[in-house]
Structure formats: C-alpha cells, structure tokens
Design an enzyme around this catalytic site. Structure first.
Site, mmCIF file in Angstrom:
data_model
loop_
_atom_site.group_PDB
_atom_site.id
_atom_site.type_symbol
_atom_site.label_atom_id
_atom_site.label_comp_id
_atom_site.label_asym_id
_atom_site.label_seq_id
_atom_site.Cartn_x
_atom_site.Cartn_y
_atom_site.Cartn_z
ATOM 1 C CG ASP A 57 -1.974 -1.054 1.190
ATOM 2 O OD1 ASP A 57 -2.321 -1.492 0.078
ATOM 3 O OD2 ASP A 57 -2.457 -1.444 2.267
ATOM 4 C CE1 TYR A 85 3.831 -6.421 4.718
ATOM 5 C CE2 TYR A 85 3.443 -8.697 5.358
ATOM 6 C CZ TYR A 85 3.443 -7.700 4.392
ATOM 7 O OH TYR A 85 3.058 -8.006 3.106
ATOM 8 C CG ASP A 99 -5.027 1.995 5.839
ATOM 9 O OD1 ASP A 99 -5.797 2.972 5.788
ATOM 10 O OD2 ASP A 99 -4.601 1.430 4.811
ATOM 11 N NE ARG A 199 -5.580 -3.009 3.802
ATOM 12 C CZ ARG A 199 -5.947 -2.227 2.796
ATOM 13 N NH1 ARG A 199 -6.289 -0.983 3.027
ATOM 14 N NH2 ARG A 199 -5.952 -2.693 1.563
#
Length: 316
Positions: A57, A85, A99, A199
């Site tokens: 993203d 992550y 998010d 997310r």
C-alpha cells in the site's frame, strides 16, 4: 519518516544500458504505490520488462521485490512466499480502510485494556486462522476491484480465507491521547503467509478486545529470503543507474536462494530447454523446482508432482 516525493508522469526514454536479468530489491518509500516504483525502475534499468512480486500500500514502506527482464518469470513463484512485517496497531479507533489513510468511523474507551488482555487477544490471532480481507483491498469482485466498489458506495463483504500467522509478537505497548481521545498503540512484528492482510489483523485485534483497531504504520522487512539488508533506496538506485551499475541479484542466484534446486545433466538440460518432459527426481514434490544446467545456468522452473517433470516456465 521522511517522505519521498511521488514521481511525475514522464515518457519512457530509449534504453541506454543493458540491465542483466535478475531481481532488484527496493526499499519502497511511503507515499509511493508499487506501480510508481515499477515505473521509476523501468527508467533506471532501461527496460520495460519490470514487474513486482506483491504490492505494498502507499502508506507502507519496505521490501518490494522486482523482476528485471527474464526474471519477471520468477515473480509468479515468489508471490506465494511468507512475509515479515513490522507494524503499529492503534486500539480504540476503527477506520473505514482499517488503516490510517481512512477516516475514523468509531472510537472506544481503552480504559479497560491491559497488557495481559491484549496478549491474550493476539494469541487468538496466531496460527492458522480464517481472515476476512479488508473491503478496500484489491481483490476482484465480479471483475471489479473491491476498493473500487467501496468508493462507489457499495457495501462489500469478502469471504474469509485461510491464512497462517506463524509469529505475532508485541514489542511495545503504550497509551497516548490523539485529538482528545485516549488510544492504545502496539508495536508488533508478524510473520505471515501470502495473502494475509496486516491491517485486517489490526481490525480483528480491535474487534476481539471490543474497542476497534486500525493500522497506523507498516513496514515489510522480508519477502521469502530477501530482507531489508538486500534492499536499496530509490535515491541509491538513481546513483547506481548513472554509473550503469544497478545492483541486480542474478537470475541464477535468485533462484538458488529461493527454491529447491535440481542439477540437470547436459542431455536433461537440452530436453527441458525444448519443452520435453524428463523423469522427476523424486516424484511428488509440490513446490516449484529450479533446474540448472551443468554450467550453472538456470534452465527452467519444474513441476515434479508427477512421475514426469514438466516445465512451469523455460528460461533458455
């Protein structure tokens, strides 16, 4: 975090150099789409044959694996790799996008949270779980991206999918006041299977605790065997391009680093190169196999699930 300006549209110049086939690992800056990075690297590498193995993203930063020239054929097999992550999850607020880029839709009191209750909820989201992707994901619904349907005002509920969260560690927890509202921030690191939405993990953690949650920061630190130690900033790649020295991981090295390897005999390499099948050694292997000629050249990616090996894709 220093924001790197997004690129302005520009025409593709004629190639001025020959970038070898291979993988280019980029540390994607915030504010850029994955397509922005691909477009910039097409110019830097002097070729239109550039693709990526899984999007990030615009808000996210970190490891973006690019295939250059013939290495774009490897990307199909790298998309399914596990990923790591580092993220910050904000508990106490829900957003429309799960998010920080979406507007806050609901706020809850976090007074009743504790380190123990958060840890218990995290444990419930670890292992093999059924995850409902965010409605603003790029998953197609009836031929149209889910996020496009949401932006058009449609209610989209995606089906749950099986994913694996093999690691979900809390590194730090703290409370703070944001716009007059008390929130609970968690710094986490997660190891997840392909197709997992971090997310959505933030959303589901907040739901499990009854306070809502969303992602405020996301950095991908690993894709398969490629980590931040292999990644290059766009600024460094600009300099490397001027010196005609793009730091590409060669096609052969990339395949050896990422896949099970089979060393072919010279006759086998010739047969595979012509698309012929050869006996599997051994049969029944479900993962893609990187097949090399005696001189070390990557010949093909093989499917050895049956008694005869067939090529997924041939490189020579």
């Amino acid at each position: 975090m220093r924001m790197t300006p997004r690129p302005t549209p520009r025409l593709m110049p004629p190639p001025t150099m020959t970038t070898p086939d291979g993988l280019l690992i980029v540390d994607k800056p915030a504010g850029w789409t994955s397509h922005d990075v691909v477009a910039r690297c097409r110019r830097l590498c002097g070729t239109r044959k550039v693709g990526h193995a899984g999007t990030l993203d615009p808000m996210a930063t970190g490891v973006l694996v690019l295939g250059i020239n013939r290495a774009t054929k490897l990307l199909t097999f790298l998309v399914g790799c596990d990923k790591t992550y580092a993220a910050t999850i904000r508990l106490g607020q829900s957003t429309i996008t799960d998010d920080a880029e979406g507007e806050v839709t609901m706020s809850h009191d976090v007074q009743g949270l504790s380190v123990e209750s958060v840890a218990q909820a995290v444990a419930g989201l670890t292992g093999e779980i059924a995850q409902v992707p965010s409605s603003v994901s790029a998953i197609k619904v009836g031929g149209q991206r889910s996020y496009a349907r949401v932006r058009a005002g449609q209610d989209v509920v995606l089906p749950a999918r099986a994913v694996t969260v093999s690691r979900f560690d809390i590194l730090d927890q703290r409370t703070r006041t944001v716009a007059g509202h008390r929130v609970w921030d968690c710094d986490v690191i997660v190891d997840v299977s392909s197709g997992t939405y971090v997310r959505a993990l933030a959303r589901d953690l907040g739901a499990a605790l009854g306070v809502g949650g969303h992602l405020t920061a996301l950095r991908r630190t690993r894709v398969g065997r490629f980590g931040l130690e292999n990644a290059h900033s766009l600024e460094d790649l600009e300099v490397a391009s001027e010196a005609d020295d793009i730091p590409v991981i060669t096609l052969a090295d990339a395949a050896r680093d990422s896949f099970v390897v089979r060393e072919l005999t010279a006759p086998e390499a010739i047969a595979v190169g012509y698309g012929q099948r050869i006996p599997s050694k051994p049969a029944g292997r479900t993962q893609p196999i990187a097949a090399f000629a005696p001189q070390g050249r990557l010949v093909a990616m093989l499917d050895e699930s049956g008694t005869l090996a067939k090529a997924h894709v041939v490189f020579t």
